[in-house]
Design a protein around this motif. Structure first.
Motif: not given
Ligand code: AMP
Ligand code: GLY
Length: 423
Positions: A10-12, A67-72, A284-285, A352-357
């Protein structure tokens, strides 16, 4: 500007969507992305943990910003590899700086050296040390796995035996003082020396209404915080972010990227609960939904050490609320392959935005593919209006045994999540 976002969730999705709406951004690529992102950006099937493959993709696409999203992948050193191999600007810290999230003990050491207000803590590895620290701080007990644990490494409990058992199971832990007060997420955009804050947000971490049940990655969020001190963001930059950037610079690990400051607003002022080395999701969304200035230019300036040459981020009036739809079993497990209906209708609602996770494309359409499946984000005149819009759009979506909280961004706002723990 050509951009590449790394990650699947979802963040990305929210980052890529904001980039796609930035008129200075000409192309948005995402690796590997998800079906929702695929509707408006170009997807590349590359594993974020394979730094070499990502660097090859960066060179191939000749993007201007990664842009790097996740921590791993950040803790794995992806930012260093991309920078060394391609010279392309990367928004996200190098391996050494990502240790602010990668090791709780390291982040506590940096906070202590920088004089950042946080919970008193001890890093422990033996039973005798666990017991001494639990007794020193008393209940409620807070025990954190030193290593990355995707939000599942922390136990907060009144039960000393449970706290001790968690410490034994983890090995090296940080045991700390309990911080009493509402939690706030403050995202600082950092260029190694300077920082701009984004508008503060709050997320709802527990799975059930009323802040009950186990911690999750986050079940919903909203921004701004009408109940908080308007000077909060500036105060956190001055008391937390600037000293941390100075300390990291002195250690030869300048911090570039989003420094996610998780705070408790205690009676004695804001204190840091944790640092993360990336944007929080879903916190962040709603922040991105309200960002009125360009995201691409801001992140590029941070990635190239020129933050002060761009204007501070501007936010529009109004508020935004995000409600997460999770699959059965979350957070302990998740259910895959259930057919999802109503996403198109919900996404078609104004503002409205539907965000996919965690979704995938099955033979009959969109299916669940993770714990957090979708997030429904709405913008409105104020928090109550945005909340009503988010829930009415979320009502259009269904899948088998969907879980969602009914009290995201509900009144009373600004109270401590999980306060029931202390009853
Ligand atoms: P963390 O992974 O460090 O963010 O911890 C996960 C959650 O545990 C936080 O969002 C808080 O709700 C809770 N928590 C962590 N540390 C503390 C603390 N010192 N006092 C109270 N709650 C905490
Ligand atoms: N929502 C909390 C996190 O991203 O860690």
């Amino acid at each position: 500007m050509k951009t590449l976002v790394i990650g699947t969730g979802g963040r990305e999705h929210a980052l890529a969507l904001s980039l796609s709406r930035d008129e200075t951004v000409t192309e948005v690529h995402v690796a590997p992305g998800n079906p929702g992102i695929g509707a408006f950006a170009t997807l590349h099937d590359v594993d974020p943990m394979d730094s070499d493959a990502v660097a090859a993709l960066v060179a191939d696409l000749a993007v201007d910003l990664v842009v790097v999203g996740p921590e791993a992948p950040l803790v794995n050193g992806i930012a260093d590899v991309i920078a060394e191999r391609t010279g392309v600007a990367v928004f996200g810290p190098g391996r050494a700086a990502a240790q602010l999230e990668g090791s709780k003990a390291f982040s506590k050491e940096v906070m202590a050296a920088a004089g950042v207000p946080t919970a008193g803590s001890r890093t422990c590895t033996t039973t005798a040390e666990y017991e001494a620290a639990l007794d020193e701080f008393g209940a409620p007990h807070v025990v954190k796995d030193d290593a990355l644990a995707a939000g599942k490494g922390v136990v907060v409990t009144l039960d000393r035996a449970e706290a001790l058992a968690h410490a034994e199971a983890c090995g090296r832990v940080v045991i700390e003082e309990f911080l009493d007060g509402p939690e706030v997420s403050l995202f600082a955009i950092c260029d190694g020396a300077a920082a701009y804050p984004l508008q503060p947000a709050q997320d709802f971490k527990r799975i059930f209404d009323g802040g009950k049940g186990p911690n999750t990655g986050g079940m919903g969020s909203y921004s701004p915080l009408p109940w908080a001190d308007p000077g909060l963001a500036a105060q956190v930059i001055e008391e937390v972010v600037n000293p941390t950037l100075a300390e990291m610079g002195e250690r030869g690990a300048p911090y570039v990227g989003c420094l996610y400051v998780g705070l408790a607003l205690t009676k004695t002022g804001p204190r840091v609960i944790e640092f993360n080395c990336r944007f929080g999701d879903p916190d962040i969304q709603p922040v991105l939904a309200l960002l009125d200035s360009g995201l691409g230019g801001l992140l590029h300036a941070a990635a190239t050490g020129t933050l002060e040459k761009v204007e501070p981020p501007r936010f529009r009036d109004g508020a935004s609320v995000t409600v997460v739809l999770a699959s059965a079993g979350y957070p302990e497990s998740s259910t895959k392959g259930d057919l999802i209906t109503g996403v198109g209708a919900a996404n078609g609602v104004n503002d409205v935005d539907v965000i996919h996770a965690g979704t995938a494309l099955g033979p009959d359409g969109l299916v669940t593919a993770g714990g957090r499946v979708l997030a429904v984000r709405a913008v409105g005149y104020d928090v109550a209006d945005a909340r009503a819009r988010a829930y009415s759009a979320a009502d259009l979506i269904s899948f088998d045994r969907m879980q969602r909280r009914s009290d995201i961004a509900a009144e009373p706002l600004g109270v401590m999540e999980g306060a029931s723990l202390l009853d």
